[in-house]
Design a protein around this motif. Structure first.
Motif, PDB file in Angstrom:
ATOM      1  N   ARG A  22       0.859  -1.183   0.000  1.00 53.67           N
ATOM      2  CA  ARG A  22       0.000   0.000   0.000  1.00 53.67           C
ATOM      3  C   ARG A  22       0.897   1.235   0.000  1.00 53.67           C
ATOM      4  NH1 ARG A  22      -3.515  -2.546   5.005  1.00 53.67           N
ATOM      5  NH2 ARG A  22      -4.944  -3.810   3.735  1.00 53.67           N
ATOM      6  N   TYR A  23       1.120   1.766  -1.191  1.00 53.22           N
ATOM      7  CA  TYR A  23       2.099   2.836  -1.348  1.00 53.22           C
ATOM      8  C   TYR A  23       1.416   4.191  -1.545  1.00 53.22           C
ATOM      9  CZ  TYR A  23       5.085  -1.210  -2.230  1.00 53.22           C
ATOM     10  OH  TYR A  23       5.743  -2.409  -2.136  1.00 53.22           O
ATOM     11  N   ALA A  24       2.136   5.217  -1.142  1.00 51.28           N
ATOM     12  CA  ALA A  24       1.582   6.580  -1.146  1.00 51.28           C
ATOM     13  C   ALA A  24       1.153   7.031  -2.531  1.00 51.28           C
ATOM     14  CB  ALA A  24       2.623   7.548  -0.600  1.00 51.28           C
ATOM     15  N   TRP A  25      -0.003   7.643  -2.578  1.00 48.65           N
ATOM     16  CA  TRP A  25      -0.520   8.326  -3.770  1.00 48.65           C
ATOM     17  C   TRP A  25      -0.731   7.387  -4.952  1.00 48.65           C
ATOM     18  CZ3 TRP A  25      -2.642  11.992  -1.567  1.00 48.65           C
ATOM     19  CH2 TRP A  25      -2.021  12.662  -0.506  1.00 48.65           C
ATOM     20  N   THR A  26      -1.079   6.132  -4.637  1.00 45.69           N
ATOM     21  CA  THR A  26      -1.476   5.169  -5.668  1.00 45.69           C
ATOM     22  C   THR A  26      -3.000   5.007  -5.588  1.00 45.69           C
ATOM     23  OG1 THR A  26      -1.254   3.375  -4.093  1.00 45.69           O
ATOM     24  CG2 THR A  26       0.681   3.872  -5.453  1.00 45.69           C
ATOM     25  N   ALA A  69      -7.391  20.033  21.325  1.00 47.05           N
ATOM     26  CA  ALA A  69      -7.928  18.752  20.845  1.00 47.05           C
ATOM     27  C   ALA A  69      -7.059  17.574  21.286  1.00 47.05           C
ATOM     28  CB  ALA A  69      -8.024  18.778  19.324  1.00 47.05           C
ATOM     29  N   VAL A  70      -7.730  16.461  21.534  1.00 44.53           N
ATOM     30  CA  VAL A  70      -7.042  15.204  21.831  1.00 44.53           C
ATOM     31  C   VAL A  70      -7.196  14.337  20.589  1.00 44.53           C
ATOM     32  CG1 VAL A  70      -6.975  13.195  23.333  1.00 44.53           C
ATOM     33  CG2 VAL A  70      -7.687  15.422  24.250  1.00 44.53           C
ATOM     34  N   VAL A  71      -6.081  13.970  19.979  1.00 46.24           N
ATOM     35  CA  VAL A  71      -6.132  13.279  18.688  1.00 46.24           C
ATOM     36  C   VAL A  71      -5.470  11.908  18.796  1.00 46.24           C
ATOM     37  CG1 VAL A  71      -5.540  13.411  16.234  1.00 46.24           C
ATOM     38  CG2 VAL A  71      -5.980  15.519  17.510  1.00 46.24           C
ATOM     39  N   ALA A  72      -6.149  10.905  18.218  1.00 50.73           N
ATOM     40  CA  ALA A  72      -5.567   9.564  18.123  1.00 50.73           C
ATOM     41  C   ALA A  72      -5.491   9.198  16.650  1.00 50.73           C
ATOM     42  CB  ALA A  72      -6.425   8.547  18.866  1.00 50.73           C
ATOM     43  N   GLY A  73      -4.525   8.386  16.274  1.00 51.87           N
ATOM     44  CA  GLY A  73      -4.457   7.965  14.872  1.00 51.87           C
ATOM     45  C   GLY A  73      -3.144   7.323  14.534  1.00 51.87           C
ATOM     46  N   SER A  74      -3.029   6.972  13.245  1.00 51.95           N
ATOM     47  CA  SER A  74      -1.825   6.311  12.753  1.00 51.95           C
ATOM     48  C   SER A  74      -1.885   6.364  11.232  1.00 51.95           C
ATOM     49  CB  SER A  74      -1.782   4.868  13.289  1.00 51.95           C
ATOM     50  OG  SER A  74      -0.519   4.275  13.091  1.00 51.95           O
ATOM     51  N   HIS A  75      -1.381   5.362  10.547  1.00 52.00           N
ATOM     52  CA  HIS A  75      -1.315   5.389   9.077  1.00 52.00           C
ATOM     53  C   HIS A  75      -1.923   4.124   8.489  1.00 52.00           C
ATOM     54  CE1 HIS A  75       2.075   2.445   8.907  1.00 52.00           C
ATOM     55  NE2 HIS A  75       2.256   2.888  10.136  1.00 52.00           N
ATOM     56  N   LEU A  76      -2.190   4.148   7.185  1.00 47.70           N
ATOM     57  CA  LEU A  76      -2.769   2.981   6.513  1.00 47.70           C
ATOM     58  C   LEU A  76      -1.856   2.435   5.416  1.00 47.70           C
ATOM     59  CD1 LEU A  76      -6.521   4.121   6.189  1.00 47.70           C
ATOM     60  CD2 LEU A  76      -5.548   2.537   7.863  1.00 47.70           C
ATOM     61  N   ASP A  77      -0.782   3.159   5.069  1.00 52.11           N
ATOM     62  CA  ASP A  77       0.127   2.651   4.029  1.00 52.11           C
ATOM     63  C   ASP A  77       1.016   1.560   4.633  1.00 52.11           C
ATOM     64  OD1 ASP A  77       1.441   4.737   5.574  1.00 52.11           O
ATOM     65  OD2 ASP A  77       3.095   4.608   4.173  1.00 52.11           O
ATOM     66  N   SER A  78       1.759   0.871   3.785  1.00 60.18           N
ATOM     67  CA  SER A  78       2.571  -0.255   4.277  1.00 60.18           C
ATOM     68  C   SER A  78       3.949  -0.260   3.626  1.00 60.18           C
ATOM     69  CB  SER A  78       1.873  -1.586   3.960  1.00 60.18           C
ATOM     70  OG  SER A  78       2.055  -1.923   2.595  1.00 60.18           O
ATOM     71  N   GLU A 120       3.557   7.103   5.683  1.00 61.96           N
ATOM     72  CA  GLU A 120       4.360   6.929   6.899  1.00 61.96           C
ATOM     73  C   GLU A 120       5.600   6.080   6.634  1.00 61.96           C
ATOM     74  OE1 GLU A 120       5.734   5.250  10.753  1.00 61.96           O
ATOM     75  OE2 GLU A 120       5.119   4.207   8.938  1.00 61.96           O
ATOM     76  N   GLU A 121       5.447   5.050   5.794  1.00 58.44           N
ATOM     77  CA  GLU A 121       6.555   4.108   5.626  1.00 58.44           C
ATOM     78  C   GLU A 121       7.627   4.619   4.668  1.00 58.44           C
ATOM     79  OE1 GLU A 121       6.936   1.730   7.540  1.00 58.44           O
ATOM     80  OE2 GLU A 121       5.044   0.808   8.100  1.00 58.44           O
ATOM     81  N   GLY A 122       7.265   5.552   3.809  1.00 55.86           N
ATOM     82  CA  GLY A 122       8.249   6.023   2.827  1.00 55.86           C
ATOM     83  C   GLY A 122       8.619   4.933   1.836  1.00 55.86           C
ATOM     84  N   ALA A 123       7.730   3.964   1.642  1.00 58.77           N
ATOM     85  CA  ALA A 123       8.065   2.807   0.797  1.00 58.77           C
ATOM     86  C   ALA A 123       8.223   3.201  -0.664  1.00 58.77           C
ATOM     87  CB  ALA A 123       6.977   1.735   0.931  1.00 58.77           C
TER      88      ALA A 123
END
Ligand code: GLV
Ligand code: MN
Ligand code: MN
Length: 400
Positions: A22-26, A69-78, A120-123
Motif C-alpha cells: 500500500r504505497y503513497a498516492w497510488t 484537541a485530543v487526537v488519536a491515529g496512525s497510518h494505513l500505508d505499508s 508513513e513508511e516512505g516505501a
C-alpha cells in the motif's frame, strides 16, 4: 475490529505473499483514504485535510478551542509485503474507541480527533513519515516534490496524477495548532510486551534512526568477453557494503540493514554499470549509529561509493508526565502499565519532536515480527488496546 480490518484486507493485497503493498498516492492509497472518510462519515465525523494530505476527523470543533484537541491515529500505508496491523491497528482502534465512548454517553470537554497520516513508511519515495514531516516543516516541500519512486515518477507527478496540487504541499502550523495531545496506538514491533506479560504498554522513546543512499559507479560491458582484470563492476562495491554493514553494526552495538538495492542495467549478461544500496541504521545511542556510518562511509569510499543522507531522526523522548499518566491510568498506581522504548519510527515521534505532547500505546505482538506478512496481534490484545485507547481519550478529553 475484525470487520474493520477485513474491510481493508483486499486493498493492496499481494496474492503471492499474503502481505500488503500500500504505497503513497497510488490507487490503493486513494481507496484507503476513501475508506477512512466513509468510516468517519458513518460516525458523523467531518474529515478535513492538511497541506500534506493527512486526514483529520473531528468530534467537536477543534477551531472553537485551538490547541486543546485530543487526537488519536496512525497510518494505513505499508512497507513492501507489510502486515495487516502496522498502521491500520491504530486507525481502526481510534474509530472503535470513539464508538465505545459514544455508546457510554461520554461527552468530551475537548474536541477529539482521529488522524490518518499519509506516506508513513516512505516505501515509494524513500522518506518515512513524509506526511507528518511535511506539516511540521521537517521535510521541505521542494525536496519532497523532487523525490522519485523506482519508476522515476516524482512525488509532484504522483500528486498530480492523484488529482492534487503539488503547490499545496508545505508546513501546516494551523493544522498542528489544533492539537493539544496526540496518542498513537501501534502494534508492538518487538517482543517487549511478551517478556513483560502485558497486553498493552506505553511508549517511552524512539531510537535515533536514519536512511542513507550509497551509489557505486561501474562500467557496462559484456559478461562473456571482459576479462576480470578489465572490469569495473559496480555491484562489487555494493556487495562489500552489505557485509560491512553487518560487521559495523556488530562492532558498534547498533543495527544496520541494506533492504533495498538497484542494479543497472540489470542484465544477467552485462557487467553492472551502477549500483545503489539503501541503508537503514538505528540504535539506542546516536554515537553508535554515527560510528557505524563512519565505518561504512570509509568502506564505500574505497569502492568509489558516494553516500547521501536521505533522512535522520535523533532520539525522540515522549512526554514523560504524559507517559506516566497513561501508565497509571491503564495499570493503576500500584502496578502501572509497562513503559518501553522502540526502534521503530512513527508519526507520533515527528509530532513529539515538533513540541506536541505525544504518547504511544503499544499492543502486544505474539512473535515480535513486523514489516512482514507474518505480523500478528491476537484479537483479545487488540480489544485491550481499544479499551486502553478509549480510557486514555476519555481521561485526556475530560480536562476542561
Ligand atoms: C517505520 O515503520 C520504521 O520504523 O521504519
Ligand atoms: Mn512500519
Ligand atoms: Mn507504523
Amino acid at each position: 475490529m475484525a470487520d474493520l480490518l477485513a474491510d481493508l484486507e483486499p486493498v493492496g493485497r499481494d496474492g503471492g505473499t499474503g502481505g500488503f503493498r500500500r504505497y503513497a498516492w497510488t490507487r490503493d492509497d486513494h481507496e484507503l483514504g476513501s475508506w477512512f472518510e466513509a468510516e468517519c462519515a458513518a460516525r458523523g465525523l467531518a474529515v478535513t485535510e492538511d497541506r500534506a494530505g493527512n486526514q483529520w476527523a473531528w468530534w467537536g470543533d477543534p477551531d472553537a478551542t485551538p490547541g486543546r484537541a485530543v487526537v488519536a491515529g496512525s497510518h494505513l500505508d505499508s512497507v513492501p509485503d507489510g502486515g495487516a496491523f502496522d498502521g491500520p491497528l491504530g486507525v481502526v482502534s481510534a474509530l472503535l474507541a470513539v464508538d465505545r465512548l459514544r455508546s457510554r454517553g461520554f461527552v468530551p470537554a475537548r474536541p477529539i480527533g482521529i488522524a490518518r497520516f499519509v506516506d508513513e513508511e516512505g516505501a515509494r519515495f524513500g522518506v518515512a513519515c513524509a506526511g507528518s514531516r511535511l506539516i511540521t516543516g521537517k521535510l521541505a516541500a521542494d525536496r519532497a516534490l523532487g523525490l522519485a519512486d523506482a519508476d522515476g515518477i516524482t512525488l509532484a507527478e504522483a500528486l498530480r496524477s492523484a488529482g492534487r496540487r503539488p503547490d499545496d504541499l508545505g508546513p501546516d502550523p494551523q493544522a498542528l495548532a489544533r492539537i493539544g495531545t496526540f496518542v498513537e496506538l501501534h502494534v508492538e514491533q518487538g517482543k517487549g510486551l511478551i517478556d513483560l506479560d502485558a497486553p498493552v504498554g506505553v511508549g517511552s522513546d524512539i531510537w535515533p534512526h536514519g536512511r542513507w543512499r550509497f551509489d557505486f559507479p561501474g562500467v557496462a560491458d559484456h559478461a562473456g568477453t571482459t576479462a576480470l582484470a578489465d572490469r569495473s563492476d559496480a555491484l562489487l562495491g555494493l556487495a562489500r557494503l552489505v557485509l560491512a554493514a553487518r560487521t559495523a553494526a556488530e562492532r558498534n552495538g547498533c543495527l544496520a540493514t541494506v533492504g533495498k538495492t538497484r542494479v543497472q542495467p540489470g542484465g544477467v549478461n552485462a557487467i553492472p554499470s551502477a549500483a545503489t544500496a539503501w541503508l537503514d541504521a538505528r540504535g539506542s545511542a546516536e554515537e553508535a549509529v554515527r560510528a557505524a556510518l563512519a565505518d561504512l562511509t570509509a568502506s564505500a569510499a574505497a569502492d568509489g561509493g558516494v553516500i547521501t543522507e536521505e533522512s535522520w531522526t535523533p532520539v525522540t523522548r515522549f512526554d514523560r508526565d504524559l507517559a506516566t499518566r497513561l501508565a497509571t491510568l491503564l495499570g493503576g498506581v500500584d502496578q502501572p502499565a509497562p513503559v518501553l522504548g522502540t526502534g521503530a519510527g512513527h508519526d507520533a515521534g515527528i509530532l513529539a519532536r515538533a513540541g506536541i505532547p505525544t504518547a504511544m500505546i503499544f499492543v502486544r505482538n505474539p512473535t515480535g515480527v513486523s514489516h512482514s506478512p507474518a505480523e500478528h496481534a491476537e484479537p483479545d490484545d487488540c480489544e485491550a488496546g481499544v479499551d486502553a485507547l478509549a480510557a486514555v481519550l476519555a481521561d485526556l478529553a475530560s480536562d476542561s
